[in-house]
Each structure stands twice: as C-alpha cells, then as structure tokens.
Design a protein around this motif. Structure first.
Motif, PDB file in Angstrom:
ATOM      1  N   GLN A 186       0.853  -1.303  -0.084  1.00 62.06           N
ATOM      2  CA  GLN A 186      -0.065  -0.083   0.126  1.00 62.06           C
ATOM      3  C   GLN A 186       0.898   1.096  -0.033  1.00 62.06           C
ATOM      4  N   ASN A 187       1.834   1.225   0.591  1.00 58.74           N
ATOM      5  CA  ASN A 187       2.923   2.331   0.911  1.00 58.74           C
ATOM      6  C   ASN A 187       3.713   2.358  -0.426  1.00 58.74           C
ATOM      7  N   ALA A 188       3.115   2.845  -1.437  1.00 52.47           N
ATOM      8  CA  ALA A 188       3.693   2.767  -2.780  1.00 52.47           C
ATOM      9  C   ALA A 188       5.073   3.385  -2.894  1.00 52.47           C
ATOM     10  N   ARG A 189       5.224   4.530  -2.243  1.00 50.79           N
ATOM     11  CA  ARG A 189       6.281   5.361  -2.628  1.00 50.79           C
ATOM     12  C   ARG A 189       7.945   4.573  -1.951  1.00 50.79           C
ATOM     13  N   GLN A 190       7.328   4.184  -0.870  1.00 48.70           N
ATOM     14  CA  GLN A 190       8.437   3.836  -0.017  1.00 48.70           C
ATOM     15  C   GLN A 190       8.909   2.203  -0.489  1.00 48.70           C
ATOM     16  N   ALA A 191       7.771   1.680  -1.009  1.00 51.18           N
ATOM     17  CA  ALA A 191       8.111   0.287  -1.680  1.00 51.18           C
ATOM     18  C   ALA A 191       8.835   0.436  -3.038  1.00 51.18           C
ATOM     19  N   LEU A 192       8.521   1.231  -3.697  1.00 46.66           N
ATOM     20  CA  LEU A 192       9.238   1.509  -4.956  1.00 46.66           C
ATOM     21  C   LEU A 192      10.638   1.864  -4.859  1.00 46.66           C
ATOM     22  N   GLU A 193      10.670   2.549  -3.870  1.00 49.48           N
ATOM     23  CA  GLU A 193      12.273   3.218  -3.587  1.00 49.48           C
ATOM     24  C   GLU A 193      13.180   1.851  -3.421  1.00 49.48           C
ATOM     25  N   ILE A 194      12.805   0.795  -2.733  1.00 51.64           N
ATOM     26  CA  ILE A 194      13.391  -0.459  -2.756  1.00 51.64           C
ATOM     27  C   ILE A 194      13.519  -1.477  -3.680  1.00 51.64           C
ATOM     28  N   ALA A 195      12.568  -1.184  -4.717  1.00 46.18           N
ATOM     29  CA  ALA A 195      12.273  -2.106  -5.501  1.00 46.18           C
ATOM     30  C   ALA A 195      13.080  -2.159  -6.834  1.00 46.18           C
ATOM     31  N   ASP A 196      13.512  -3.239  -7.241  1.00 50.77           N
ATOM     32  CA  ASP A 196      14.188  -3.491  -8.569  1.00 50.77           C
ATOM     33  C   ASP A 196      13.043  -3.261  -9.646  1.00 50.77           C
ATOM     34  N   GLN A 203      -7.270  -2.106 -12.400  1.00 46.83           N
ATOM     35  CA  GLN A 203      -8.177  -2.769 -12.822  1.00 46.83           C
ATOM     36  C   GLN A 203      -7.826  -4.502 -13.480  1.00 46.83           C
ATOM     37  N   GLY A 204      -6.916  -4.843 -12.368  1.00 50.66           N
ATOM     38  CA  GLY A 204      -6.514  -6.179 -12.972  1.00 50.66           C
ATOM     39  C   GLY A 204      -5.265  -6.503 -14.314  1.00 50.66           C
ATOM     40  N   ARG A 205      -5.068  -5.088 -14.918  1.00 48.96           N
ATOM     41  CA  ARG A 205      -4.295  -5.054 -15.768  1.00 48.96           C
ATOM     42  C   ARG A 205      -2.849  -4.467 -15.448  1.00 48.96           C
ATOM     43  N   ASN A 206      -1.722  -4.627 -16.147  1.00 50.92           N
ATOM     44  CA  ASN A 206      -0.669  -4.183 -15.921  1.00 50.92           C
ATOM     45  C   ASN A 206      -0.781  -2.531 -16.701  1.00 50.92           C
ATOM     46  N   ALA A 207      -0.858  -1.599 -15.804  1.00 52.65           N
ATOM     47  CA  ALA A 207      -0.859  -0.240 -16.355  1.00 52.65           C
ATOM     48  C   ALA A 207       0.502   0.308 -16.699  1.00 52.65           C
ATOM     49  N   TYR A 208       1.567   0.252 -15.622  1.00 49.18           N
ATOM     50  CA  TYR A 208       2.743   0.614 -15.728  1.00 49.18           C
ATOM     51  C   TYR A 208       3.709  -0.602 -15.212  1.00 49.18           C
ATOM     52  N   SER A 209       5.006  -0.628 -15.946  1.00 51.39           N
ATOM     53  CA  SER A 209       5.851  -1.365 -15.445  1.00 51.39           C
ATOM     54  C   SER A 209       7.335  -1.092 -15.648  1.00 51.39           C
ATOM     55  N   GLY A 210       8.339  -1.236 -14.701  1.00 49.68           N
ATOM     56  CA  GLY A 210       9.418  -0.736 -14.968  1.00 49.68           C
ATOM     57  C   GLY A 210      10.497  -0.855 -13.704  1.00 49.68           C
ATOM     58  N   SER A 211      11.577  -0.330 -13.556  1.00 49.41           N
ATOM     59  CA  SER A 211      12.085  -0.333 -12.462  1.00 49.41           C
ATOM     60  C   SER A 211      11.500   0.624 -11.508  1.00 49.41           C
ATOM     61  N   GLY A 212      11.833   0.548 -10.122  1.00 50.23           N
ATOM     62  CA  GLY A 212      11.312   1.304  -8.985  1.00 50.23           C
ATOM     63  C   GLY A 212      11.804   2.807  -9.287  1.00 50.23           C
ATOM     64  N   ARG A 213      12.679   3.157  -9.755  1.00 49.09           N
ATOM     65  CA  ARG A 213      13.220   4.283  -9.918  1.00 49.09           C
ATOM     66  C   ARG A 213      12.310   4.904 -11.147  1.00 49.09           C
ATOM     67  N   GLU A 214      12.399   4.105 -12.045  1.00 49.01           N
ATOM     68  CA  GLU A 214      11.633   4.579 -13.256  1.00 49.01           C
ATOM     69  C   GLU A 214      10.190   4.965 -12.932  1.00 49.01           C
TER      70      GLU A 214
END
Lengths: 228, 337
Positions: A186-196, A203-214
């Motif tokens: 839920q804590n998207a910002r903090q989670a994306l910071e550590i995400a590769d 709505q069940g679809r990939n809307a965006y994907s990429g590295s956390g930084r991107e």
C-alpha cells in the motif's frame, strides 16, 4: 495470467504479467481493488487461472496446489492471520518448516540473526507480540522452508512508519541472499524506492511497469498513484 | 468442637469423591475440548463414545476373567482390558469419521450442522451400546476394593470418623495425572502435537505450512478415543456402568469444558474440578461435618443438604450460566462459542 475467484466468478485479472528474478525485489502497487492481492494469490495457486501460467525456474507449476508450491520453493506470507497466535515464536518457526525432514536448526538461527528480537522472545506466544514483531514472525515462518521466492502480501499493513522502514531493510537483506521477493504494498512510494521492479496494476491489468526508480520518476504514475 | 474428625469426615464424604469425580469429568472434558479445538464442533456423541469404549473394556474384562488372567496387587482386571477398549473405541470413532463426519468436513459444513450430525451419531451409539450389553447396570470391578478402609482407618487412628479410599478412586487420580501429563507432553513437545495446535489455531496457515489435515484429524480421534475410554472405564470402576448414566454424563462434561474455556485443555481440567466440587459440595448433607465444628448447642437439626442429589445436574448448569454471564469464553481463555 487471467483469472477470478471460483469456477465461474468474473475475471479479476486480465492478462496480467508479473516476474521476479533471484536476488530482486518486485513490488506490485496500485489503487484499491486493482487486484494486487489477487495477482499474488494467482501466483501462489489460490485462484483459478483461465489463461496464462505460473513458472518457477522455467518449470510450469500452474496446476499445483498452494501446498505443493510451498514444497517447490515458494514462501507466502498472507496479509492477515499469518502467524499461529497461541504458539510460541519458536513453534511458529518449527511449523513453518513442517514439510522439511532435515535439520532445521541452521535455518532457524539464520532467521534469529535476521530478526534478533525474535530470539529474545522465542518462548513467548506469538499472539502477545507487537504488530511489527508479528510480521517478523510471519516472514520468519515463511523463510523456514528456505524458499526460492518469498511472497509478501502487504507486510507493512498496520505497522508504524519506523517499523515499516526496518521491515523494508530486512526485506532488502533477505533479497541480497539470492531470494526473489515479490511484494504487494500500500505504501507505494517507500516500496518502489527499494524495488528493483515495480508493477502498477489498474483493474487487473498491467498499467505501468519498470524499475522502481523509473516508476517513481514517471510523471503519470506520480500523478495518479503517488499523489504528485 | 472436633476439627480432626470434621476434616476426616469432610475428606471422606466430599474431598476424595469430588477429586475422583473431577478427574473423570476432566478426562471427558479434555476429549470434548480437543474435538472442539481441532475439528471445530461440539461433539454430543462424546458421552456415548465413552459408553462404547467402556463397554468394549467390560467385555474384554469379562473375557480375561473367564480365562483366569488378572493383575497382581489387587488391581482391577479392567486396567489390563483398557488397551483393548481403547483400540475398539478408536476403530469406532475412526469409522464414524470416515462414514459420517468426513462427508461434512469435505463440504466445509458449518459447525452447527456437525453438532446436529453428532447428535445423530449419539443416538446410534446409544442404541448400539444397549443392544450389545443391555440397558442395565454392569459391575466389572474386581480386585481389592479399598486402599484404606473406613474401619482400618478408625483402628489405626482411634478417631470416631472413618476415612475410606477406594481402589477405584486411587486409580482414577493416578491414571488421570499420567494421562494429562502425557497429553500435555504430546501437544507441547512432539511435532505431531504442535501441528495439531497449529491446525487448531489457524487452519489456513497450517495448510500453507504443509500440515496434513487428514493426519491431524486422525490423531485427534485417536486421542479422543483413548481419553473417552479411560474416562468411562474409571467412572465405571468408581460407580457402575449403565449406558443411560453415560449419556447423562454428557451434561457435566460439557459444562466443564465450557466453564474452563472450550478448546483450552487446561481449562477442561480446571472446569472438571469446578463442576465436580460444586456438585458434591451442594448435594452433600453437611450435618455431620457441621456437628463437629460448631459449638454443641448450634448443632444443626436438619441435614443441611442444599440440594437433593437428584438435582445435581442443575448445579453444573447454574455454574455454566454464571460463568458464561461474566466470562463468556470461560475461566481460561477459550474460543468464543
């Protein structure tokens, strides 16, 4: 993956793709009701897939039950009711390793190294611990099978920001040992910071994907999900 | 005033019988609480399961007696027959589970449905036991009747009051302690026992951890069969065996399990003693004991019996009500009913 609950329930996931490599952290974020937890459940086999497949190290495991997937090397930490509250911390870890027949003491000491507080409280019923400590027990329990993929469904739900930072540090440590970590947050910002890798579901679809930084620097993602 | 005689009379008529009865109730309540905690329903057939196990034990006892096999030191032959009774009862409960309960478990039936199903099983067992051994009283206790007899005690101490300790009472307490220690060791120290507690605590997570539910269910039934047979045999040795009495035992046993906190083994034991002591305390005629401790001119004229023994079941229920009103999950933390 495409699928929904029950044999005939409506599809919740629509051609959703999620992947994570060893040593990486992948994070699924998205608005409420986007199907984040559902996507995780689909990966773990708790959902009927109508299309698509789940592969672990190239092997198709789509037809396996969740229990069989645990044996194959998946560890899952549910969002709620993820510990045995009336069992002691140590018994929780032992039960996590129930399917193993070899010596578990080494794994247990590794878990205690990762979460030193659990070692101090090993004899205490897990239900008497604080929220953050419970999450540590839950993650430790899942680590006891020495999984290749660790899946966490909102590990920081209901814990304070400080505890959340600490949990994320531990999760980074876990991934450094070569595990794949797949996480719904839920804590998207903090989670994306550590995400590769990050997946934004809508709505069940990939809307965006990429590295956390991107994703963090993508103006569209920022605007719609991270509050500017 | 004569405190010594009062204490002896109190022990003889209240404490010793209540401790023995409490142990029997505790063993019965442990079986009920295990089923509630792990299989998640209230098993109304428990009293009749006890009767069935005891019946097999009695038949085995008679057979052993007929071929002249017995135990030394004046111990009752029934103790030797107990393993046969447990085995017979285990076959019965496992068979019932396969034939009846499993069907509902697979469907994930609501607990209340399983309760009704268990009432059906109760009636069937009820009939089965009566059909095999008859509805009447059966005595199967043999060997030495007393560890300490009232007369022996009087001769030994020179007191006016006698203190009798029946062999069955001694055996009951010792067996109960052994069984309870074993059960707690099993639940807290062995892998299978821990997996049963884990299953009881959080079924979904237990499945995720690879705990085999069929095995947990089977081991639970085996433990329940052993507990029920032991409890029933001890009760039968202490009093006598009559199918209807065992059916009635269901009431104080359930009261004990609920008072202690359903699903909590320690609660079941505590509940057993709470119920037993209240029953005996309230239905005992206190005239004699009061006569010893009160000054001579205050000696009661009546029996000072608060309630006739015919109403002893009311006692369990009043206690049950009081506990549920003030501590709905029981004295020890049990699951919500």
């Amino acid at each position: 993956m495409t699928g929904g609950y029950g044999r005939s329930g409506p599809d919740i996931l629509h051609e959703c793709t999620i992947a994570v490599e060893p040593g990486e952290i992948a994070v699924i974020v998205g608005p409420n009701g986007a199907g984040k937890s559902t996507a995780m459940k689909a990966v773990f086999g708790m959902l009927h897939l109508r299309q698509g497949s789940v592969r672990l190290k190239g092997e198709d495991i789509s037809s396996l039950t969740p229990q069989a997937r645990v044996a194959k090397g998946m560890g899952f930490v549910p969002q709620t009711a993820n510990i045995f509250t009336s069992l002691t911390v140590e018994e929780n870890l032992e039960m996590g390793a129930f399917i193993r027949t070899d010596d578990i003491s080494k794994t247990m000491s590794q878990v205690y190294e990762l979460f030193p507080i659990l070692k101090d409280k090993r004899g205490q019923p897990a239900g008497e611990l604080s929220g953050g400590q419970r999450q540590q027990v839950a993650v430790g329990r899942a680590l006891m099978t020495e999984p290749k993929v660790l899946m966490l469904d909102e590990p920081t739900a209901g814990v304070s920001p400080i505890v959340m930072d600490e949990l994320f540090d531990r999760i980074i440590e876990i991934s450094r040992t070569g595990l794949s970590v797949l996480m719904v947050e839920q804590n998207a910002r903090q989670a994306l910071e550590i995400a590769d890798k990050g997946y934004v579901l809508v709505q069940g679809r990939n809307a965006y994907s990429g590295s956390g930084r991107e994703l963090l620097s993508d103006p569209k993602v920022r605007k719609s999900f991270l509050g500017g | 005033m004569d405190f010594l005689n009062a204490i002896v009379a109190l022990s003889n008529f209240v404490l010793i019988p209540a401790i023995a009865y409490g142990s029997q109730l505790a063993l019965g309540a442990l079986g009920v609480t295990l089923i509630y905690g792990i299989l998640r329903f209230s098993n109304f057939a428990h009293g009749d399961t006890m009767a069935f196990g005891t019946m097999v034990t009695i038949l085995a006892t008679w057979w052993l007696q007929s071929i002249g096999v017995g135990l030394p030191f004046g111990l009752p032959t029934a103790l030797l027959a107990l393993p046969i009774g447990i085995a017979g009862c285990a076959l019965l409960v496992l068979g019932t589970d396969k034939a009846v309960y499993q069907f509902y478990r697979v469907q994930k039936a609501k607990p209340v449905i399983l309760v009704i199903v268990s009432i059906g099983v109760m009636f069937v067992l009820n009939g089965l036991v009566r059909f095999v051994i008859g509805p009447g009283d059966q005595r199967f206790a043999d060997g030495e009747r007393f560890i300490i007899s009232a007369r022996g005690f009087r001769d030994m101490t020179g007191l006016r009051e006698g203190l009798a300790l029946k062999t069955s009472q001694g055996i009951t307490v010792i067996t109960a302690v052994v069984v309870v220690v074993f059960l707690f060791w099993f639940l807290n120290r062995t892998r299978t026992g821990k997996s049963m507690r884990a299953y009881s605590d959080n079924e979904a997570l237990a499945l995720l951890s690879g705990i085999n539910p069929d095995r947990v269910v089977m081991v639970t039934w085996l433990l329940v069969a052993a507990l029920a047979t032991i409890a029933g045999t001890l009760y039968g040795l202490d009093k006598s065996f009559k199918p209807f009495t065992y059916f009635q035992l269901l009431l104080p046993i359930f009261a004990a399990a609920i008072v202690g906190g359903l699903g909590n083994p320690i609660g079941a034991i505590a509940g057993g003693f709470v119920i037993a002591f209240s029953e005996v305390f309230i239905t005992y005629a206190w005239k004699k004991v009061l006569g010893y401790i009160l000054p001579e001119n205050l000696e009661p004229v009546g029996l000072v019996q608060l309630l006739s023994t015919d109403y002893k079941f009311a006692v369990s229920f009043v206690i049950l009500l009081i506990v549920l009103l003030f501590k709905p999950t029981g004295l020890f933390k049990g699951k919500a009913v």
